[in-house]
Design a protein around this motif. Structure first.
Motif, PDB file in Angstrom:
ATOM      1  N   TYR A   6      -5.471  -1.513   9.416  1.00  0.00           N
ATOM      2  CA  TYR A   6      -4.656  -0.182   8.733  1.00  0.00           C
ATOM      3  C   TYR A   6      -3.259  -0.562   8.898  1.00  0.00           C
ATOM      4  O   TYR A   6      -2.568  -0.533   9.961  1.00  0.00           O
ATOM      5  CB  TYR A   6      -5.010   0.908   9.700  1.00  0.00           C
ATOM      6  N   LEU A   7      -2.531  -0.587   7.488  1.00  0.00           N
ATOM      7  CA  LEU A   7      -1.112  -1.009   7.663  1.00  0.00           C
ATOM      8  C   LEU A   7      -0.350   0.184   7.713  1.00  0.00           C
ATOM      9  O   LEU A   7      -0.573   1.045   6.848  1.00  0.00           O
ATOM     10  CB  LEU A   7      -0.719  -1.752   6.063  1.00  0.00           C
ATOM     11  N   ASN A   8       0.573   0.473   8.710  1.00  0.00           N
ATOM     12  CA  ASN A   8       1.624   1.380   8.718  1.00  0.00           C
ATOM     13  C   ASN A   8       2.467   1.174   7.835  1.00  0.00           C
ATOM     14  O   ASN A   8       2.957   0.290   7.206  1.00  0.00           O
ATOM     15  CB  ASN A   8       2.159   1.122   9.969  1.00  0.00           C
ATOM     16  N   GLU A   9       3.174   2.441   7.466  1.00  0.00           N
ATOM     17  CA  GLU A   9       4.055   2.459   6.195  1.00  0.00           C
ATOM     18  C   GLU A   9       5.252   1.900   6.824  1.00  0.00           C
ATOM     19  O   GLU A   9       5.899   2.531   7.863  1.00  0.00           O
ATOM     20  CB  GLU A   9       4.246   4.105   6.186  1.00  0.00           C
ATOM     21  N   LEU A  19       6.294  -5.328   4.829  1.00  0.00           N
ATOM     22  CA  LEU A  19       4.782  -5.226   4.410  1.00  0.00           C
ATOM     23  C   LEU A  19       4.457  -6.780   4.367  1.00  0.00           C
ATOM     24  O   LEU A  19       3.238  -7.049   4.629  1.00  0.00           O
ATOM     25  CB  LEU A  19       4.675  -4.273   3.068  1.00  0.00           C
ATOM     26  N   THR A  22       3.814  -8.163   7.397  1.00  0.00           N
ATOM     27  CA  THR A  22       2.635  -7.673   8.343  1.00  0.00           C
ATOM     28  C   THR A  22       1.425  -8.199   7.655  1.00  0.00           C
ATOM     29  O   THR A  22       0.541  -8.469   8.363  1.00  0.00           O
ATOM     30  CB  THR A  22       2.909  -6.099   7.951  1.00  0.00           C
ATOM     31  N   ILE A  23       1.390  -8.170   6.387  1.00  0.00           N
ATOM     32  CA  ILE A  23      -0.020  -8.747   5.715  1.00  0.00           C
ATOM     33  C   ILE A  23      -0.126 -10.149   5.798  1.00  0.00           C
ATOM     34  O   ILE A  23      -1.074 -10.791   6.210  1.00  0.00           O
ATOM     35  CB  ILE A  23       0.192  -8.657   4.070  1.00  0.00           C
ATOM     36  N   ALA A  26      -1.448 -10.408   9.397  1.00  0.00           N
ATOM     37  CA  ALA A  26      -2.744 -10.128   9.319  1.00  0.00           C
ATOM     38  C   ALA A  26      -3.724 -11.360   9.023  1.00  0.00           C
ATOM     39  O   ALA A  26      -4.686 -11.723   9.467  1.00  0.00           O
ATOM     40  CB  ALA A  26      -2.917  -8.837   8.685  1.00  0.00           C
ATOM     41  N   ALA A  34      -6.887  -5.687   4.851  1.00  0.00           N
ATOM     42  CA  ALA A  34      -5.756  -5.030   5.308  1.00  0.00           C
ATOM     43  C   ALA A  34      -5.425  -3.861   4.197  1.00  0.00           C
ATOM     44  O   ALA A  34      -5.667  -3.840   3.072  1.00  0.00           O
ATOM     45  CB  ALA A  34      -4.503  -5.618   5.344  1.00  0.00           C
ATOM     46  N   LEU A  36      -3.717   0.089   2.811  1.00  0.00           N
ATOM     47  CA  LEU A  36      -2.212   0.764   2.856  1.00  0.00           C
ATOM     48  C   LEU A  36      -2.922   2.074   2.166  1.00  0.00           C
ATOM     49  O   LEU A  36      -3.339   2.388   1.322  1.00  0.00           O
ATOM     50  CB  LEU A  36      -1.449   0.090   2.022  1.00  0.00           C
ATOM     51  N   LEU A  48       1.291  -3.390  -2.742  1.00  0.00           N
ATOM     52  CA  LEU A  48       0.072  -4.180  -2.151  1.00  0.00           C
ATOM     53  C   LEU A  48       0.166  -5.704  -3.284  1.00  0.00           C
ATOM     54  O   LEU A  48       0.010  -6.870  -2.707  1.00  0.00           O
ATOM     55  CB  LEU A  48      -1.141  -3.914  -2.073  1.00  0.00           C
ATOM     56  N   LEU A  60      -7.027  -6.868   0.219  1.00  0.00           N
ATOM     57  CA  LEU A  60      -5.921  -5.773   0.371  1.00  0.00           C
ATOM     58  C   LEU A  60      -6.582  -4.705  -0.432  1.00  0.00           C
ATOM     59  O   LEU A  60      -6.935  -4.577  -1.594  1.00  0.00           O
ATOM     60  CB  LEU A  60      -4.804  -6.057  -0.379  1.00  0.00           C
TER      61      LEU A  60
END
Length: 297
Positions: A6-9, A19, A22-23, A26, A34, A36, A48, A60
């Motif tokens: 789960y991607l944090n804001e 972002l 982060t992706i 992952a 992942a 969002l 995304l 995604l």
């Protein structure tokens, strides 16, 4: 069972770059997906498409895009465009949101939400398959086709109530869950959505289950932290109903916490009750938690 994140804001000065990083991490760590949220920060589909387009391999997903503020044809157009940008790796998760958001903030009626979702899917799904939508519903209408190439975009809905689970199983590729504990998944969600899919002659649905996760030697403190961080979900009626069904006082009680062996066992148990995709929301002790999650891939 596939394992995703789960991607944090993003909160930094350059949220798209954050972002993207982060992706990329992952994907490098080997996660299958992942996801969002689309709340009041970044537009999830746009973010995304931009941040994930240069990171191949990882699915995604949106968890989830609210339906009411966008006509289903507009959402289909945006989702198909984002899917092209991602090379066919998008999973479109959509949901009703909540009455307090839709009525008080957006000014739409939240009357008969299941009717709204049925009519929304009647328009959205044909368009995502490259077909024409010709629907004259009570609240939504459409008579158009899109010229965007590409089909096969998976569509999932946030489904907790019986009618929503019926729609998820009979019409879509599955459901995206949040703050729903294992007993509720096993006794309520999986039987309802699976039987709905079987009656409709559809393939077995995906059950994407997202929960807070923390690997720690102090589970009590971690649950207290989860109760604080995710407190709003104990107040929203749809999540509150699932917590009550679970026998949970609040979000901290459904968080997956414990040492490495305990967290591993809790996550693996989800696969045994029918969860097809587990999505970890890391909320504390992130590096230790990530190290454990990577061993599950």
């Amino acid at each position: 069972m596939r394992v995703g994140l789960y991607l944090n804001e993003p909160r930094g000065a350059d949220p798209i770059a954050e972002l993207r990083e982060t992706i990329a991490r992952a994907a490098e760590d080997g996660f299958a997906s992942a996801w969002l949220s689309n709340i009041f920060g970044l537009d999830a589909l746009t973010a995304l498409a931009v941040a994930g387009s240069q990171t191949p391999g990882i699915e995604l997903g949106t968890a989830v895009v609210p339906t009411y503020p966008r006509h289903p044809a507009a959402l289909a157009q945006q989702a198909l465009t984002a899917n092209l940008a991602l090379g066919g790796r998008l999973a479109l998760g959509i949901g009703l949101s909540h009455q307090v958001v839709i009525e008080r903030m957006f000014g739409y009626s939240f009357e008969r939400p299941a009717r709204h979702m049925k009519e929304y899917l009647d328009i959205l799904l044909p368009l995502t398959r490259g077909e024409k939508a010709d629907v004259q519903g009570e609240t939504l209408r459409a008579d158009l086709a899109l010229s965007i190439p590409g089909t096969g975009l998976p569509v999932l809905i946030a489904a907790l109530a019986p009618r929503m689970l019926e729609l998820a199983g009979s019409m879509t590729d599955g459901t995206v869950l949040w703050m729903t504990g294992p007993r509720t998944v096993a006794e309520h969600v999986v039987p309802a959505i699976t039987s709905a899919a079987e009656r409709a002659g559809r393939p077995a649905p995906r059950v994407v289950c997202a929960l807070p996760v923390c690997v720690t030697d102090e589970p009590g403190a971690a649950r207290a932290r989860a109760a604080e961080v995710f407190s709003v979900y104990g107040q929203l009626p749809s999540y509150r109903a699932m917590l009550d069904r679970e026998g949970a006082a609040g979000p901290g009680d459904v968080a997956i916490v414990g040492d490495e062996a305990e967290v591993r066992a809790q996550i693996e148990a989800l696969g045994q009750i029918g969860v097809t995709d587990f999505v970890a929301a890391e909320f504390s002790a992130r590096e230790r938690t990530r190290d454990l999650l990577k061993t599950l891939l």
